[in-house]
Motif scaffolding. Structure first.
Motif: not given
Length: 502
Positions: A143-154, A398-406
Motif C-alpha cells: 500500500x502507499x506509504x506516508x512519504x514526501x517526495x524528498x523522502x521517496x527520492x532519498x 502522485x510521485x510516480x505518475x509524472x515518470x521522473x522519480x529515477x
C-alpha cells in the motif's frame, strides 16, 4: 541441457529420473532451501532425498522454474519444454494464450501449456508419493506509504547504495551498460564504491531502434575513464527469434536481440549486473499508458480492453486468427483472464506498475538473463533488493505518475552526470533500412518453411497465408512488422503442441 527431475510413485516406491539436486541462479547468503523467508538474490533450487522433494524459489519468482504434476508423478525444470511428453501432443492453455498473443507475456503462473505451471514467487513446493503441496509466501501488494517526495527520492538513493554494497564484486567483471537509467545507476554506484568494471559492454537492438543505447553508454564510459565495447546485434532477427523462443520456454516475444551480448558476457565474465525491475518499479516505461488508463477497481473490464488494444500486437493480432483460434483466443477470454490478474493489484500504490512488475518483469523480461544467460554466472540484480523493492513499491502514485522519480534520484546521487541524457529521448528510425529489415525477416521465414519446416505451410490455422494477407491494404508495413514475430511463435508452438521439435 537444463536440469530436470521427474518423480513417479509406483507400488514399489518412487522412481527418480534426472537431477536429484539443483541450485539455479544465486542466493546472496545462506541456503536457498533452508526454512524461513527466501534470502536475497534470484534463484530456484530443489533437492530429492529419496522420500521427499523440496523446492524453493526467490522472493519474486524471477528465476524461471516450472512443474508438471498428475496423480502419481511430478516433473520439474527451468525449461518448460523439457516437461512436454516427448513425441506426444500437448494441450494448450487457451485463456493464457488469449492474453499472450496480445500483450506478449503470460500472467501469474500461466504458460502456453495447460499441464505446465510456473512456480509462484517465494514458493515452497514439497512432493512425496502422496502428492504435491505448494505454498507461496510472496510479499503482499504494498500500500502507499506516508512519504514526501524528498523522502521517496532519498530513500531510493540510500537503499540502492545499500543494495549495491550487499552485491559488491568479488572478482574482475564486465558490466552490461545501456543508454538507460537502470544500468547507469548501477555503474555510477559501483564506481562510487570503488568497484570499477574492467569493461563496459552494450548490445544493439533490431530496427527501428536508432542505436542510441550504445552511443550514450559509450559517452558515459568515456566520462568515467572506462573502456567500452559494443557487441553487434544478430544479423538475422528471424533466426535469432527462432532460437530464442524455445530457449526461453515460449514465454516471451522479447530477448532475442540480447543473445550476442549474453554470449559475450558468458565468455568474458563470471559475474555481471542486471537492472531487472528498475524500470517497472522506479520509472515505469509504460508510464504514459498508465497515465492514459487510470486504474479504477470498478472499471476493470474496460481497463483490460484498453490494455489489450495497446498491447504488443494490439488490434493487428486479429489478422492472424482463423475461425478456430478467434474463438479459442478471443478478446473476451483475454479480458476475463486479465481482469482477474488486475484485481490482485487494487491496493498497490501504483496498481498498473505493480501489475507490470509481477507479470511483464517476472514472466518476460527476466527470461533473457536467467533463461538465455548463464546459470554458472553470478548475476546480481540490485533493484530486487528486498528493502529497496518494499520502498519503491510503496511510493505514493502522485510521485510516480509524472515518470521522473529515477531521474530525480540520479540527479540527487550523481549531479555531475545530470546533463548526459538517455537513449529513450532519441526517436526511432524509419525508412528504407527498416523496410529492408522487415522484408528480410519475411523472406527468411518463408525460405525456412520451404526448406526445413514444410508443415508450417500446412498450418492448421494457415498462419503464413494470413500473414501474407495482412500485407495488403492501408497500414500494412506496421501491421506485418508487429505480426511477423508472433507468426513465427505460433508456428513453433503448433509444432511443439503436436509433439514435434521446431
Amino acid at each position: 541441457m537444463k536440469p530436470r527431475i521427474r518423480l513417479v510413485a509406483t507400488p514399489d516406491g518412487v522412481r527418480a529420473e534426472g537431477d536429484k539436486e539443483a541450485r539455479l541462479g544465486h542466493a546472496l547468503s545462506g541456503d536457498p532451501l533452508a526454512q524461513g523467508p527466501p534470502p536475497e538474490g534470484v534463484f530456484a533450487a530443489w533437492k530429492w532425498d529419496g522420500e521427499r522433494l523440496l523446492v524453493r524459489t526467490d522472493r519474486y519468482g524471477m528465476h524461471p522454474l516450472y512443474h508438471r504434476t498428475d496423480a502419481t508423478s511430478l516433473a520439474l525444470s527451468p525449461d518448460p519444454l523439457a516437461l512436454l511428453p516427448p513425441g506426444e501432443s500437448a494441450e494448450l492453455d487457451h485463456d493464457a494464450l488469449a492474453v499472450f498473443i496480445r500483450l506478449g507475456f503470460f500472467l501469474g503462473e500461466d504458460t502456453a501449456f495447460t499441464a505446465i505451471r510456473a512456480l509462484p514467487p517465494a514458493a515452497t513446493l514439497t512432493w512425496t508419493r502422496d502428492g504435491p503441496h505448494v505454498d507461496s509466501a510472496a510479499p503482499p501488494v504494498r500500500r502507499p506509504a506516508d512519504l514526501t517526495r524528498a523522502q521517496a527520492v532519498d530513500g531510493f538513493v540510500e537503499l540502492f547504495r545499500a543494495a549495491v554494497t550487499r552485491r559488491l564484486p568479488t572478482e574482475p567483471y564486465v558490466l552490461p551498460l545501456s543508454g538507460g537509467r537502470d544500468s547507469r545507476h548501477i555503474l555510477l554506484e559501483l564506481c562510487r564504491q570503488g568497484a570499477l568494471p574492467r569493461l563496459c559492454v552494450s548490445g544493439a537492438k533490431f530496427p527501428p531502434d536508432p542505436g542510441a543505447d550504445a552511443r550514450v553508454a559509450a559517452r558515459l564510459a568515456e566520462r568515467l575513464g572506462l573502456p567500452h565495447r559494443t557487441v553487434p546485434r544478430p544479423r538475422s532477427q528471424f533466426h535469432a527469434e527462432r532460437v530464442a523462443n524455445p530457449a526461453q520456454g515460449m514465454g516471451t516475444l522479447d530477448g532475442a536481440w540480447s543473445r550476442p551480448l549474453l554470449a559475450f558476457l558468458r565468455r568474458h565474465s563470471g559475474l555481471w549486473y542486471d537492472g531487472l525491475g528498475g524500470g517497472e518499479l522506479a520509472q515505469n516505461p509504460s508510464i504514459e499508458l498508465i497515465r492514459k488508463n487510470p486504474y479504477k477497481v470498478t472499471d476493470l473490464p474496460q481497463l483490460a480492453d484498453r490494455l489489450l488494444a495497446a498491447g504488443r500486437t494490439g488490434a493487428h493480432v486479429e489478422h492472424l486468427l482463423g475461425v478456430r483460434t478467434r474463438a479459442l483466443w478471443s478478446r473476451e477470454r483475454a479480458r476475463a483472464r486479465l481482469v482477474r490478474e488486475l484485481a490482485r493489484h487494487a491496493d498497490a500504490a501504483l496498481p498498473l506498475g505493480s501489475f507490470f512488475f509481477w507479470n511483464r518483469t517476472r514472466r518476460s523480461i527476466a527470461l533473457a538473463p536467467f533463461a538465455l544467460g548463464d546459470d554458472h554466472a553470478v548475476i546480481h540484480t540490485p533493484y530486487l533488493d528486498h528493502a529497496l523493492v518494499d520502498h519503491l513499491s510503496s511510493v505514493p502514485q502522485r510521485f510516480l505518475i509524472d515518470g521522473t522519480l529515477h531521474d530525480q534520484a540520479l540527479d540527487k546521487a550523481f549531479p555531475e552526470h545530470s546533463g548526459l541524457g538517455f537513449a529513450s529521448a532519441v526517436p526511432q528510425r524509419h525508412g528504407p533500412v527498416l523496410v529492408g529489415h522487415r522484408l528480410a525477416y519475411l523472406t527468411q521465414l518463408f525460405a525456412h518453411t520451404a526448406h526445413t519446416e514444410r508443415d508450417w505451410w500446412r498450418s492448421r490455422d494457415r498462419v503464413l497465408q494470413r500473414l501474407l494477407a495482412a500485407g495488403r491494404g492501408p497500414g500494412a508495413p506496421q501491421r506485418v512488422s508487429r505480426l511477423q514475430p508472433l507468426a513465427l511463435y505460433l508456428l513453433q508452438l503448433e509444432s511443439l503442441a503436436a509433439g514435434r521439435t521446431p
